[in-house]
Write a protein that holds these residues in place. Structure first.
Motif, PDB file in Angstrom:
ATOM      1  N   GLU A 109       0.827  -1.206   0.000  1.00  0.00           N
ATOM      2  CA  GLU A 109       0.000   0.000   0.000  1.00  0.00           C
ATOM      3  C   GLU A 109       0.865   1.261   0.000  1.00  0.00           C
ATOM      4  O   GLU A 109       0.599   2.221  -0.744  1.00  0.00           O
ATOM      5  CB  GLU A 109      -0.941  -0.016   1.206  1.00  0.00           C
ATOM      6  CG  GLU A 109      -1.939   1.121   1.231  1.00  0.00           C
ATOM      7  CD  GLU A 109      -2.916   0.988   2.382  1.00  0.00           C
ATOM      8  OE1 GLU A 109      -3.965   1.661   2.362  1.00  0.00           O
ATOM      9  OE2 GLU A 109      -2.633   0.196   3.316  1.00  0.00           O
ATOM     10  N   LYS A 110       1.908   1.245   0.804  1.00  0.00           N
ATOM     11  CA  LYS A 110       2.786   2.415   0.892  1.00  0.00           C
ATOM     12  C   LYS A 110       3.475   2.689  -0.437  1.00  0.00           C
ATOM     13  O   LYS A 110       3.532   3.836  -0.898  1.00  0.00           O
ATOM     14  CB  LYS A 110       3.827   2.174   1.990  1.00  0.00           C
ATOM     15  CG  LYS A 110       4.832   3.315   2.148  1.00  0.00           C
ATOM     16  CD  LYS A 110       5.842   2.988   3.231  1.00  0.00           C
ATOM     17  CE  LYS A 110       6.879   4.098   3.357  1.00  0.00           C
ATOM     18  NZ  LYS A 110       7.916   3.764   4.381  1.00  0.00           N
ATOM     19  N   ILE A 111       4.008   1.642  -1.091  1.00  0.00           N
ATOM     20  CA  ILE A 111       4.730   1.819  -2.358  1.00  0.00           C
ATOM     21  C   ILE A 111       3.794   2.304  -3.455  1.00  0.00           C
ATOM     22  O   ILE A 111       4.124   3.224  -4.222  1.00  0.00           O
ATOM     23  CB  ILE A 111       5.414   0.493  -2.763  1.00  0.00           C
ATOM     24  CG1 ILE A 111       6.532   0.159  -1.778  1.00  0.00           C
ATOM     25  CG2 ILE A 111       5.965   0.580  -4.181  1.00  0.00           C
ATOM     26  CD1 ILE A 111       7.145  -1.217  -1.980  1.00  0.00           C
ATOM     27  N   VAL A 112       2.585   1.705  -3.550  1.00  0.00           N
ATOM     28  CA  VAL A 112       1.638   2.096  -4.595  1.00  0.00           C
ATOM     29  C   VAL A 112       1.228   3.550  -4.423  1.00  0.00           C
ATOM     30  O   VAL A 112       1.168   4.316  -5.401  1.00  0.00           O
ATOM     31  CB  VAL A 112       0.407   1.165  -4.583  1.00  0.00           C
ATOM     32  CG1 VAL A 112      -0.664   1.684  -5.544  1.00  0.00           C
ATOM     33  CG2 VAL A 112       0.811  -0.245  -4.964  1.00  0.00           C
ATOM     34  N   GLU A 113       0.938   3.957  -3.209  1.00  0.00           N
ATOM     35  CA  GLU A 113       0.508   5.344  -2.975  1.00  0.00           C
ATOM     36  C   GLU A 113       1.636   6.327  -3.259  1.00  0.00           C
ATOM     37  O   GLU A 113       1.399   7.411  -3.816  1.00  0.00           O
ATOM     38  CB  GLU A 113       0.009   5.485  -1.541  1.00  0.00           C
ATOM     39  CG  GLU A 113      -1.305   4.752  -1.285  1.00  0.00           C
ATOM     40  CD  GLU A 113      -1.800   4.897   0.139  1.00  0.00           C
ATOM     41  OE1 GLU A 113      -2.948   4.481   0.413  1.00  0.00           O
ATOM     42  OE2 GLU A 113      -1.036   5.432   0.991  1.00  0.00           O
ATOM     43  N   GLU A 114       2.868   5.971  -2.898  1.00  0.00           N
ATOM     44  CA  GLU A 114       4.001   6.858  -3.189  1.00  0.00           C
ATOM     45  C   GLU A 114       4.222   7.000  -4.692  1.00  0.00           C
ATOM     46  O   GLU A 114       4.501   8.099  -5.186  1.00  0.00           O
ATOM     47  CB  GLU A 114       5.272   6.310  -2.531  1.00  0.00           C
ATOM     48  CG  GLU A 114       5.318   6.477  -1.027  1.00  0.00           C
ATOM     49  CD  GLU A 114       6.584   5.868  -0.442  1.00  0.00           C
ATOM     50  OE1 GLU A 114       7.332   5.204  -1.196  1.00  0.00           O
ATOM     51  OE2 GLU A 114       6.808   6.040   0.778  1.00  0.00           O
ATOM     52  N   GLU A 115       4.090   5.905  -5.407  1.00  0.00           N
ATOM     53  CA  GLU A 115       4.370   5.929  -6.842  1.00  0.00           C
ATOM     54  C   GLU A 115       3.247   6.597  -7.640  1.00  0.00           C
ATOM     55  O   GLU A 115       3.528   7.366  -8.566  1.00  0.00           O
ATOM     56  CB  GLU A 115       4.592   4.500  -7.351  1.00  0.00           C
ATOM     57  CG  GLU A 115       5.865   3.846  -6.845  1.00  0.00           C
ATOM     58  CD  GLU A 115       7.104   4.550  -7.361  1.00  0.00           C
ATOM     59  OE1 GLU A 115       7.202   4.786  -8.584  1.00  0.00           O
ATOM     60  OE2 GLU A 115       7.985   4.869  -6.532  1.00  0.00           O
ATOM     61  N   LEU A 116       1.994   6.298  -7.319  1.00  0.00           N
ATOM     62  CA  LEU A 116       0.883   6.859  -8.087  1.00  0.00           C
ATOM     63  C   LEU A 116       0.465   8.241  -7.594  1.00  0.00           C
ATOM     64  O   LEU A 116      -0.227   8.977  -8.307  1.00  0.00           O
ATOM     65  CB  LEU A 116      -0.324   5.910  -8.036  1.00  0.00           C
ATOM     66  CG  LEU A 116      -0.099   4.502  -8.620  1.00  0.00           C
ATOM     67  CD1 LEU A 116      -1.414   3.711  -8.605  1.00  0.00           C
ATOM     68  CD2 LEU A 116       0.469   4.560 -10.021  1.00  0.00           C
ATOM     69  N   VAL A 118      -1.594   8.979  -5.171  1.00  0.00           N
ATOM     70  CA  VAL A 118      -2.961   9.030  -4.639  1.00  0.00           C
ATOM     71  C   VAL A 118      -3.138   7.878  -3.664  1.00  0.00           C
ATOM     72  O   VAL A 118      -2.378   6.911  -3.675  1.00  0.00           O
ATOM     73  CB  VAL A 118      -4.022   8.928  -5.764  1.00  0.00           C
ATOM     74  CG1 VAL A 118      -3.951  10.126  -6.701  1.00  0.00           C
ATOM     75  CG2 VAL A 118      -3.857   7.636  -6.546  1.00  0.00           C
ATOM     76  N   ARG A 119      -4.196   7.979  -2.858  1.00  0.00           N
ATOM     77  CA  ARG A 119      -4.501   6.893  -1.939  1.00  0.00           C
ATOM     78  C   ARG A 119      -4.953   5.671  -2.729  1.00  0.00           C
ATOM     79  O   ARG A 119      -5.532   5.778  -3.813  1.00  0.00           O
ATOM     80  CB  ARG A 119      -5.575   7.317  -0.939  1.00  0.00           C
ATOM     81  CG  ARG A 119      -5.129   8.408   0.018  1.00  0.00           C
ATOM     82  CD  ARG A 119      -6.249   8.724   1.011  1.00  0.00           C
ATOM     83  NE  ARG A 119      -6.603   7.561   1.805  1.00  0.00           N
ATOM     84  CZ  ARG A 119      -5.953   7.180   2.905  1.00  0.00           C
ATOM     85  NH1 ARG A 119      -4.901   7.881   3.329  1.00  0.00           N
ATOM     86  NH2 ARG A 119      -6.337   6.110   3.578  1.00  0.00           N
ATOM     87  N   LEU A 120      -4.685   4.490  -2.164  1.00  0.00           N
ATOM     88  CA  LEU A 120      -5.027   3.249  -2.851  1.00  0.00           C
ATOM     89  C   LEU A 120      -6.532   3.183  -3.133  1.00  0.00           C
ATOM     90  O   LEU A 120      -6.951   2.751  -4.225  1.00  0.00           O
ATOM     91  CB  LEU A 120      -4.592   2.059  -1.986  1.00  0.00           C
ATOM     92  CG  LEU A 120      -4.527   0.698  -2.669  1.00  0.00           C
ATOM     93  CD1 LEU A 120      -3.433   0.665  -3.712  1.00  0.00           C
ATOM     94  CD2 LEU A 120      -4.274  -0.406  -1.635  1.00  0.00           C
ATOM     95  N   PHE A 127      -8.926  -3.879  -4.251  1.00  0.00           N
ATOM     96  CA  PHE A 127      -7.496  -4.223  -4.264  1.00  0.00           C
ATOM     97  C   PHE A 127      -7.292  -5.352  -3.262  1.00  0.00           C
ATOM     98  O   PHE A 127      -7.393  -5.151  -2.044  1.00  0.00           O
ATOM     99  CB  PHE A 127      -6.631  -3.018  -3.895  1.00  0.00           C
ATOM    100  CG  PHE A 127      -5.190  -3.155  -4.308  1.00  0.00           C
ATOM    101  CD1 PHE A 127      -4.696  -2.475  -5.398  1.00  0.00           C
ATOM    102  CD2 PHE A 127      -4.312  -3.981  -3.608  1.00  0.00           C
ATOM    103  CE1 PHE A 127      -3.367  -2.576  -5.796  1.00  0.00           C
ATOM    104  CE2 PHE A 127      -2.993  -4.117  -3.984  1.00  0.00           C
ATOM    105  CZ  PHE A 127      -2.517  -3.410  -5.088  1.00  0.00           C
ATOM    106  N   GLU A 128      -7.048  -6.567  -3.768  1.00  0.00           N
ATOM    107  CA  GLU A 128      -6.923  -7.728  -2.898  1.00  0.00           C
ATOM    108  C   GLU A 128      -5.594  -7.706  -2.138  1.00  0.00           C
ATOM    109  O   GLU A 128      -4.542  -7.462  -2.725  1.00  0.00           O
ATOM    110  CB  GLU A 128      -7.024  -9.016  -3.718  1.00  0.00           C
ATOM    111  CG  GLU A 128      -8.401  -9.224  -4.344  1.00  0.00           C
ATOM    112  CD  GLU A 128      -8.501 -10.547  -5.075  1.00  0.00           C
ATOM    113  OE1 GLU A 128      -7.508 -11.310  -5.039  1.00  0.00           O
ATOM    114  OE2 GLU A 128      -9.559 -10.808  -5.680  1.00  0.00           O
TER     115      GLU A 128
END
Length: 574
Positions: A109-116, A118-120, A127-128
């Protein structure tokens, strides 16, 4: 050189040294100075000490996984190198393809939010938390994108997330491996044969590309376009707006792994056609397109719900130059048709001689080894023929004879080795040799069509135009030379003056020898003629002839020795 025990590399030196010791390579540990990094003297286990080789191979697999992602990747590479490791080890290491421990959802969750940015929950409606699959560099999660502005349902996707702190770990690991490979190349016979520094450089380059998920997104698009005519092969499309260097979002391909199919599932599957299409698609990628999916292990190829083949994970791709493509095609045909002489000649053309090895290439032994390898498959059953294994063994024979094959050949062998297994999982009667022969003509046609680009045609037209324009002038020039009797032929042959001089020396020595022989024979005959003139109680004239012959012989020997010495000094480089 000796390995420098840098503090930041000390732990890795110790881990690698322990591997060498545990799996029987204590000679490398001692000679490299790695024993200084060992805290204790562990018990050395070798195959002779432990008859359970498969157990040791499983232990090596577990040890590499425990050491971290880069060693998992190395294990994956080694799983296709039967020229370096026994079969039990390559088989066990192949399990590293899909048996990797996941990292926590919190980190995902942390990596996706940092990269995109926006919040997951804002980027995805679902998001499984449990990953669908894990790998050495990352893991993938099933997700669904939000409903679009025009009311269309959200796209069903998978999100591939890179493991945390990957780049920092890899830099340390690669630095330690660089020191070790340099030592092995300089001090071991295997290093001189295999050139581990070059292998590590290629590994580093491929790893850098795999770490950039934007590159994988481009690979999906490129290979998808190249294979768009194959209706039974599906390649997921990336969602470029949801893709960064550490996060890759792409279509969700529903299906099952080939290895998980049961007997009943095979009844509804056109395995023969799928196996042939898959093999043909890879031959086109390798021998026509020049870019191919280099990691087609069973975990990366799915049977979709509608009975098609889904190719996943395009992080590792191979690229082959046009010049190498043609030679690889000829080599594949030579092997598939059991033409060992031609395979030997192709190996000598594409291989590089390894400098610094003690033995020289023995052509007869080399050809005999290749012939034995290829002839061993003649009459083999369809179930036992493995083209990828044959090419790996082919590379090993070349390496043992001091001939280093291009890295493209190893990548091709690994690719075909996996395809052999996948093809037989789809169709137990699949014959890769027959597939190569069946598609060779079509592959050649595609190569010719690909080469017939507007640029190539235009370049050939320009050369033809220049030839036609300059031809009349060149013909006139040749005719003028012939008409004026100025036509000359220059032959690079032996210098005439040197040749005549040599003949003169030989004839002079022969003549001198004949004269001396005549003097000796004449003196012998005069010994029986009684005269008043005597010397030492013998006829004087006979003695004079003997003395003349002796003096002439002595002079001839001295002259020959002096002349030969002067000739050798003249030829000696200054």
């Amino acid at each position: 050189m000796s390995i420098t025990l840098k503090p930041e590399y000390l732990k890795r030196y110790k881990d690698i040294a322990m591997l060498f010791v545990k799996y029987g390579r204590t000679d490398l540990v001692t000679s490299s100075g790695l024993d200084a990094a060992l805290g204790e003297d562990p018990k050395v286990l070798t195959d002779s000490d432990n008859p359970e080789v498969e157990t040791k191979a499983e232990e090596l697999t577990a040890d590499l996984e425990a050491m971290g992602p880069i060693y998992v990747k190395i294990g994956q590479v080694l799983s296709s190198r039967s020229d370096l490791l026994p079969a039990a080890y390559t088989k066990a290491l192949a399990k590293l393809q899909d048996n990797i421990s996941p990292f926590s959802f919190g980190e995902v969750e942390k990596i996706v939010e940092e990269e995109l940015g926006v919040r997951l929950s804002k980027a995805f409606s679902e998001f499984e938390a449990t990953p669908l699959a894990t790998a050495s560099l990352g893991q993938v999660h099933h997700a669904r994108m939000r409903t679009t502005a025009d009311g269309r349902p959200g796209r069903d996707v998978v999100v591939k997330v890179q493991r945390p702190n990957m780049r920092e770990e890899l830099n340390t690991d690669l630095g330690a491996l660089q020191d070790i490979t340099e030592f092995l190349d300089e001090h071991t016979e295997m290093g001189k044969r295999q050139h581990f520094v070059q292998m590590l450089a290629e590994f580093r380059k491929n790893l850098a590309r795999e770490l950039d998920y934007r590159q994988e997104s481009r690979n999906l698009i490129e290979i998808g376009n190249n294979l768009k005519e194959f209706d039974r092969i599906v390649i997921p499309k990336p969602v470029e707006d949801y893709t960064t260097s550490r996060v890759l979002t792409m279509d969700f391909v529903t299906g099952k792994k080939i290895t998980s199919l049961g007997p009943l599932a095979h009844l509804d599957l056109d395995g023969k056609t799928l196996a042939d299409d898959l093999f043909k698609a890879y031959l086109q990628q390798i021998l026509v397109d020049g870019v191919f999916h280099a990691d087609p292990h069973p975990g990366n190829i799915f049977i979709t719900d509608d009975g098609k083949l889904g190719l996943l994970d395009m992080g590792m791709i191979g690229r082959i130059s046009q010049a190498i493509q043609e030679k690889l095609l000829r080599l594949l045909l030579a092997i598939s048709e059991s033409r060992s002489d031609q395979a030997t000649e192709i190996a000598l053309k594409i291989g590089d001689r390894v400098e610094g090895l003690e033995q020289e290439l023995n052509y007869n032994d080399f050809q005999r080894n290749i012939t034995e390898l290829i002839n061993a498959q003649v009459g083999a059953s369809v179930e036992t023929i493995q083209v990828g294994k044959i090419i790996l063994d082919f590379s090993q024979i070349c390496s043992e004879n001091g001939l280093r094959m291009p890295s493209e050949l190893t990548m091709l062998a690994k690719c075909l080795l996996n395809l052999d297994d996948i093809g037989r999982a789809l169709d137990p009667e699949f014959d890769p040799n027959a597939a190569i022969r069946a598609h060779a003509y079509e592959i050649m046609q595609r190569r010719m069509i690909k080469d017939a680009t507007p640029g190539n045609i235009f370049a050939a037209a320009i050369e033809a135009k220049e030839f036609v324009q300059e031809l009349p002038g060149r013909v006139n020039k040749v005719l003028d030379i012939l008409a004026t009797n100025h036509f000359k032929i220059q032959v690079d042959a032996i210098a005439e003056e040197t040749l005549i001089e040599g003949f003169q020396k030989v004839s002079n020595r022969i003549t001198t020898g004949l004269i001396l022989a005549a003097l000796i024979i004449g003196a012998s005959m005069l010994m029986h003629v009684q005269t008043a003139f005597t010397m030492f109680g013998y006829p004087g004239l006979a003695i004079i002839c003997f003395l003349a012959a002796a003096g002439g012989g002595f002079w001839l020997v001295i002259s020959i020795a002096m002349t030969d010495r002067a000739s050798r000094q003249k030829k000696r480089p200054h």
